[in-house]
Write a protein that holds these residues in place. Structure first.
Motif, PDB file in Angstrom:
ATOM      1  N   ASP A   1       0.824  -1.218   0.000  1.00 22.23           N
ATOM      2  CA  ASP A   1       0.000   0.000   0.000  1.00 22.23           C
ATOM      3  C   ASP A   1       0.854   1.263   0.000  1.00 22.23           C
ATOM      4  OD1 ASP A   1      -2.315  -1.447  -0.092  1.00 22.23           O
ATOM      5  OD2 ASP A   1      -2.755  -1.278   2.043  1.00 22.23           O
ATOM      6  N   SER A   2       1.842   1.297  -0.901  1.00 22.35           N
ATOM      7  CA  SER A   2       2.709   2.454  -1.138  1.00 22.35           C
ATOM      8  C   SER A   2       3.669   2.757   0.010  1.00 22.35           C
ATOM      9  CB  SER A   2       1.870   3.713  -1.429  1.00 22.35           C
ATOM     10  OG  SER A   2       1.030   3.505  -2.547  1.00 22.35           O
ATOM     11  N   VAL A   3       3.764   1.893   1.005  1.00 21.53           N
ATOM     12  CA  VAL A   3       4.691   2.087   2.117  1.00 21.53           C
ATOM     13  C   VAL A   3       5.816   1.065   2.007  1.00 21.53           C
ATOM     14  CG1 VAL A   3       4.971   2.084   4.631  1.00 21.53           C
ATOM     15  CG2 VAL A   3       2.846   2.945   3.611  1.00 21.53           C
ATOM     16  N   TYR A   4       7.068   1.519   2.155  1.00 19.23           N
ATOM     17  CA  TYR A   4       8.218   0.642   2.070  1.00 19.23           C
ATOM     18  C   TYR A   4       8.494  -0.024   3.422  1.00 19.23           C
ATOM     19  CZ  TYR A   4       9.536   2.368  -2.537  1.00 19.23           C
ATOM     20  OH  TYR A   4       9.558   2.665  -3.878  1.00 19.23           O
ATOM     21  N   TYR A   5       8.787  -1.334   3.357  1.00 16.11           N
ATOM     22  CA  TYR A   5       9.135  -2.105   4.546  1.00 16.11           C
ATOM     23  C   TYR A   5      10.410  -2.884   4.266  1.00 16.11           C
ATOM     24  CZ  TYR A   5       4.291  -1.212   5.926  1.00 16.11           C
ATOM     25  OH  TYR A   5       3.102  -0.602   6.239  1.00 16.11           O
ATOM     26  N   SER A   6      11.166  -3.180   5.331  1.00 20.40           N
ATOM     27  CA  SER A   6      12.384  -3.970   5.175  1.00 20.40           C
ATOM     28  C   SER A   6      12.039  -5.451   5.248  1.00 20.40           C
ATOM     29  CB  SER A   6      13.372  -3.607   6.291  1.00 20.40           C
ATOM     30  OG  SER A   6      14.495  -4.457   6.244  1.00 20.40           O
ATOM     31  N   ALA A   7      12.481  -6.195   4.212  1.00 19.62           N
ATOM     32  CA  ALA A   7      12.198  -7.632   4.160  1.00 19.62           C
ATOM     33  C   ALA A   7      13.325  -8.461   4.751  1.00 19.62           C
ATOM     34  CB  ALA A   7      11.963  -8.053   2.713  1.00 19.62           C
ATOM     35  N   GLY A   8      14.478  -7.836   5.013  1.00 22.52           N
ATOM     36  CA  GLY A   8      15.619  -8.596   5.497  1.00 22.52           C
ATOM     37  C   GLY A   8      16.045  -9.612   4.452  1.00 22.52           C
ATOM     38  N   ASN A   9      16.253 -10.855   4.864  1.00 21.35           N
ATOM     39  CA  ASN A   9      16.638 -11.916   3.929  1.00 21.35           C
ATOM     40  C   ASN A   9      15.452 -12.716   3.415  1.00 21.35           C
ATOM     41  OD1 ASN A   9      19.457 -11.420   4.147  1.00 21.35           O
ATOM     42  ND2 ASN A   9      19.526 -12.545   6.084  1.00 21.35           N
ATOM     43  N   ALA A  10      14.257 -12.348   3.836  1.00 19.36           N
ATOM     44  CA  ALA A  10      13.062 -13.097   3.423  1.00 19.36           C
ATOM     45  C   ALA A  10      12.704 -12.795   1.973  1.00 19.36           C
ATOM     46  CB  ALA A  10      11.889 -12.745   4.328  1.00 19.36           C
ATOM     47  N   ASP A  11      12.128 -13.793   1.300  1.00 22.82           N
ATOM     48  CA  ASP A  11      11.700 -13.644  -0.091  1.00 22.82           C
ATOM     49  C   ASP A  11      10.181 -13.766  -0.148  1.00 22.82           C
ATOM     50  OD1 ASP A  11      11.530 -13.491  -2.837  1.00 22.82           O
ATOM     51  OD2 ASP A  11      11.967 -15.612  -3.139  1.00 22.82           O
ATOM     52  N   TYR A  12       9.523 -12.677  -0.521  1.00 21.50           N
ATOM     53  CA  TYR A  12       8.060 -12.654  -0.568  1.00 21.50           C
ATOM     54  C   TYR A  12       7.547 -12.663  -2.004  1.00 21.50           C
ATOM     55  CZ  TYR A  12       8.530 -11.364   4.359  1.00 21.50           C
ATOM     56  OH  TYR A  12       8.851 -11.371   5.692  1.00 21.50           O
ATOM     57  N   THR A  13       8.351 -13.197  -2.916  1.00 19.47           N
ATOM     58  CA  THR A  13       7.982 -13.208  -4.327  1.00 19.47           C
ATOM     59  C   THR A  13       6.624 -13.861  -4.560  1.00 19.47           C
ATOM     60  OG1 THR A  13      10.320 -13.332  -4.940  1.00 19.47           O
ATOM     61  CG2 THR A  13       8.719 -13.897  -6.641  1.00 19.47           C
ATOM     62  N   ASP A  14       6.346 -14.953  -3.847  1.00 19.76           N
ATOM     63  CA  ASP A  14       5.102 -15.688  -4.073  1.00 19.76           C
ATOM     64  C   ASP A  14       3.865 -14.930  -3.611  1.00 19.76           C
ATOM     65  OD1 ASP A  14       6.403 -17.784  -5.268  1.00 19.76           O
ATOM     66  OD2 ASP A  14       6.565 -18.972  -3.438  1.00 19.76           O
ATOM     67  N   LEU A  15       4.066 -13.822  -2.912  1.00 22.83           N
ATOM     68  CA  LEU A  15       2.928 -13.020  -2.460  1.00 22.83           C
ATOM     69  C   LEU A  15       2.705 -11.784  -3.328  1.00 22.83           C
ATOM     70  CD1 LEU A  15       3.480 -13.210   1.417  1.00 22.83           C
ATOM     71  CD2 LEU A  15       1.701 -14.353   0.088  1.00 22.83           C
ATOM     72  N   LEU A  16       3.499 -11.621  -4.380  1.00 24.59           N
ATOM     73  CA  LEU A  16       3.321 -10.477  -5.272  1.00 24.59           C
ATOM     74  C   LEU A  16       1.890 -10.424  -5.793  1.00 24.59           C
ATOM     75  CD1 LEU A  16       6.572 -10.471  -7.427  1.00 24.59           C
ATOM     76  CD2 LEU A  16       5.748  -8.595  -6.011  1.00 24.59           C
ATOM     77  N   GLY A  17       1.252  -9.269  -5.637  1.00 24.23           N
ATOM     78  CA  GLY A  17      -0.090  -9.087  -6.156  1.00 24.23           C
ATOM     79  C   GLY A  17      -1.197  -9.517  -5.228  1.00 24.23           C
ATOM     80  N   CYS A  18      -0.857 -10.191  -4.135  1.00 25.21           N
ATOM     81  CA  CYS A  18      -1.891 -10.668  -3.206  1.00 25.21           C
ATOM     82  C   CYS A  18      -2.242  -9.596  -2.170  1.00 25.21           C
ATOM     83  CB  CYS A  18      -1.399 -11.909  -2.466  1.00 25.21           C
ATOM     84  SG  CYS A  18      -1.207 -13.363  -3.482  1.00 25.21           S
ATOM     85  N   VAL A  19      -3.468  -9.632  -1.695  1.00 25.90           N
ATOM     86  CA  VAL A  19      -3.833  -8.873  -0.503  1.00 25.90           C
ATOM     87  C   VAL A  19      -3.252  -9.639   0.681  1.00 25.90           C
ATOM     88  CG1 VAL A  19      -5.710  -8.030   0.948  1.00 25.90           C
ATOM     89  CG2 VAL A  19      -5.943  -7.991  -1.538  1.00 25.90           C
ATOM     90  N   VAL A  20      -2.447  -8.968   1.495  1.00 25.51           N
ATOM     91  CA  VAL A  20      -1.731  -9.655   2.566  1.00 25.51           C
ATOM     92  C   VAL A  20      -2.070  -9.070   3.935  1.00 25.51           C
ATOM     93  CG1 VAL A  20       0.208 -10.257   1.069  1.00 25.51           C
ATOM     94  CG2 VAL A  20       0.288  -8.124   2.381  1.00 25.51           C
TER      95      VAL A  20
END
Length: 293
Positions: free
Chosen positions: A7-26
C-alpha cells in the motif's frame, strides 16, 4: 533490494523472499520501533484472493488481440481458456515485465520437423479484489538439468553438457538464491550427483534472484508403453520430457529420474549382463583355498 512495498509504504524484508505473495492482498506485521519498518510476518489475507495455478506444460496455445491475451490450457477435450486484460500486472521469473507469448509457450521454429520441448513451470493467476478479473499473472519458467558434477569453489553445479552451469554461491552478493526440495529450503551441500534440478532466474534488470527445485525421486522398471504425451513404467503413467520421449524405445529398462513436477527427465539404462550356470565346483591344490568354478 531488501525492500517490499505494501500500500505504497516501504518495509524492510531482510533476507526473506516474498515473491510468491506479489499481487496478493496480505496481512503484515512490522516493528514500529524501527525506522526501517522491518517485517515480522507477512501472509496471504484470508478470503481476499482468488488464485489458480496452471502448469506451463498444460498450456497449448496463447493468442493475442490488441493488448489482451487468451491462454488455452488442459486436455484437448476439456480445454479451458483464460483472458488477461491490458490492466493485468505481469511478473516473469521474479521481475515485473510486459507479457510475451514466449513466456508461456515454446513455438516450433520455422522449418523444424520436431515439436519443441514443452515449458516447465507454473502460471499463477491472482484476482485480489474478487471481481472476476485477473489483476496479477506470475510465471515461473524453469530449465531442467541432471547434476553431473558439483564444484565448491565457487559453488557451481554442472549438467551433462559442460555449458549447463548454475552458480549458487552464498559468498556472492550480486544475487540471491533459494534451493528447495519438497517445498523446504536445503543447503548447497545437500545436493547430490544425478539429482534433477529445475532452475529459474531473473534477468537482473530489476532483481537478481535464482530459484532451484531439487528432486532425487527415481522409478526403477521397464518402459512398457508410450502414449501421446506420456509413458508407462510398469502399470503407472508418467509425463516425460519430449526430447527424452523421442530418444528411448519401448522395452528400455533402468532408473528413470523425476523432476519436482514428477516429469521424467533422465534415464540410466541397465547394462547388459552375462548369465550362465555353475557346472562344477572344485578345490585347488597347493596353498590356495578358494574354490574354482
Amino acid at each position: 533490494t531488501d525492500k517490499v512495498v505494501i500500500d505504497s509504504v516501504y518495509y524492510s524484508a531482510g533476507n526473506a523472499d516474498y515473491t510468491d505473495l506479489l499481487g496478493c492482498v496480505v496481512e503484515a506485521f512490522y516493528d514500529k520501533n524501527d525506522d526501517s519498518h522491518p517485517l515480522v510476518y507477512v501472509g496471504e489475507a484470508q478470503n481476499r484472493n482468488d488464485i489458480i495455478t496452471v502448469d506451463l506444460s498444460d498450456v497449448s496455445d496463447v493468442s493475442e488481440s490488441g493488448r489482451e491475451f487468451t491462454i488455452t490450457y488442459g486436455e484437448k477435450e476439456k480445454a479451458e481458456k483464460i483472458k488477461l486484460g491490458r490492466n493485468t500486472w505481469f511478473v516473469y521469473n521474479f521481475e515485473q515485465t510486459a507479457i510475451k507469448k514466449e513466456h508461456l509457450v515454446n513455438e516450433k521454429a520455422p522449418g523444424a520437423t520436431k515439436e519443441p520441448e514443452e515449458k516447465c513451470g507454473q502460471l499463477r493467476l491472482i484476482d485480489n479484489d474478487l471481481d472476476g478479473d485477473w489483476e496479477v499473472a506470475v510465471v515461473t519458467d524453469y530449465t531442467a538439468l541432471q547434476i553431473n558434477e558439483i564444484a565448491t569453489t565457487p559453488s557451481v553445479i554442472v549438467g551433462k553438457d559442460a555449458s549447463e552451469k548454475i552458480e549458487l554461491d552464498s559468498e556472492k552478493k550480486s544475487y540471491t538464491f533459494e534451493i528447495l526440495k519438497n517445498g523446504k529450503e536445503i543447503k548447497f551441500s545437500d545436493l547430490k550427483k544425478k539429482d534433477i534440478v529445475l532452475y529459474a532466474a531473473s534477468t537482473g534488470n530489476a532483481k537478481n534472484h535464482k530459484r532451484v527445485l531439487v528432486s532425487n525421486s527415481v522409478i526403477n522398471g521397464e518402459l512398457s508403453a508410450k502414449g501421446e504425451d506420456f509413458v508407462s513404467i510398469g502399470t503407472k503413467d508418467y509425463k516425460i520430457s519430449r526430447q527424452l520421449y523421442d530418444s528411448i524405445p519401448l522395452g528400455t529398462s533402468g532408473a528413470f529420474y523425476l523432476d519436482a513436477f514428477n516429469i521424467i527427465r533422465a534415464v540410466s539404462e541397465v547394462e547388459d549382463m552375462v548369465f550362465g550356470f555353475v557346472r562344477k565346483v572344485g578345490k585347488t591344490r597347493g596353498i590356495t583355498s578358494y574354490p574354482v568354478m
